[in-house]
Design a protein around this motif. Structure first.
Motif, short mmCIF file in Angstrom:
data_model
loop_
_atom_site.label_atom_id
_atom_site.label_comp_id
_atom_site.label_asym_id
_atom_site.label_seq_id
_atom_site.Cartn_x
_atom_site.Cartn_y
_atom_site.Cartn_z
N GLU A 1 -8.22 1.51 -1.04
CA GLU A 1 -9.18 0.39 -1.21
C GLU A 1 -10.19 0.74 -2.17
N ILE B 1 0.75 4.20 -2.90
CA ILE B 1 0.50 5.53 -2.29
C ILE B 1 1.63 6.55 -2.98
N GLY C 1 -0.57 -5.71 0.86
CA GLY C 1 -0.60 -4.69 -0.11
C GLY C 1 -1.74 -5.56 -1.16
N SER D 1 -5.23 8.36 1.34
CA SER D 1 -5.37 7.54 2.38
C SER D 1 -5.26 6.03 1.78
N ALA D 2 -5.00 5.12 2.87
CA ALA D 2 -5.20 3.83 2.72
C ALA D 2 -6.53 3.37 2.21
N LYS E 1 0.69 -1.24 -0.01
CA LYS E 1 -0.03 0.00 0.06
C LYS E 1 1.01 1.19 -0.04
N ASP E 2 1.93 1.30 0.73
CA ASP E 2 2.91 2.41 0.96
C ASP E 2 3.54 2.80 -0.61
#
Length: 225
Positions: A191, A175, A215, A186-187, A171-172
């Protein structure tokens, strides 16, 4: 794909960043060598476009510094310094390409595509996975020869996952790739984009799977029993 543009000429930086963003890249701009060194150390970029005549710190010193830190981003030097010895120094210090000003924008874009393709370990500008084909030149997807219309943010996400199909992308990392310095994603927003992308890919036999707590990755959708 995320690009760091290091250029102290504000007019040129503004024009180049607008063109690159229009082509779908995430672009961050800094105007001096110290800021470039700090940005390249703190963030992850696919490509750094680096001027040499910079305030605070010369571009070659920036290049030497980031390579000493094992930074693996592709680096294109874009400068008015075109003497052969300058080219040799830049390439020997770890630059992947060297283009002198003035330059043709279509050549710059072509060189960027080559560097990003090389970064992704690709030999061709057309990549296939399942029923989808991705054209790196036009940065567009098609299925069965028909183009697929995808909103910009979802397109950027699909490109990131597609070029790493079967491999988990954190996820990082998502982003970081999809946002610039002045953006916040944002996470939860990720999603939502993943959910929308799953719905779009369903008709093409692909899906985005979740590696819980880590992820996402692109995979072939399971067939209905």
């Amino acid at each position: 794909m995320r690009i760091l543009l290091v250029e102290d000429n504000g007019t040129l930086a503004e024009g180049l960043s607008a063109i690159l963003r229009g082509s779908g890249y995430t672009v961050d701009v800094v105007g001096d060598g110290l800021s470039a060194e700090a940005a390249a150390t703190a963030q992850s970029f696919d490509l750094i476009i680096l001027d040499l005549n910079l305030p605070e710190m010369d571009g070659l010193d920036v290049l030497r510094s980031i390579r000493a830190r094992q930074n693996q981003a592709a680096v294109m030097i874009l400068t008015a310094r075109g003497a052969p010895e300058e080219r040799v120094r830049g390439l020997d210090l770890g630059a992947d390409d060297y283009l002198t000003k003035p330059f043709d924008i279509s050549e710059l874009e072509a060189r960027i595509r080559v560097l990003l393709r090389r970064q992704a370990g690709l030999r061709s500008s057309r990549v296939e996975f399942g029923a989808l084909t991705f054209d790196l030149t036009s940065r567009s997807f098609s299925s069965g020869g028909r183009p697929i219309d995808i909103p910009a943010r979802e397109l950027a996400l699909l490109e990131l996952l597609f070029l790493r199909a079967g491999k988990v992308v954190s996820k990082d990392a998502i982003i970081g790739s999809l946002t610039g310095f002045d953006e916040d994603l944002s996470a939860n927003a990720i999603e939502q984009y993943v959910s929308r992308l799953r719905r779009r890919l369903f008709a093409h036999g692909l899906t985005v799977k979740t590696a819980r707590g880590i992820g996402y990755y692109l995979d072939i959708a399971p067939e209905d029993p």
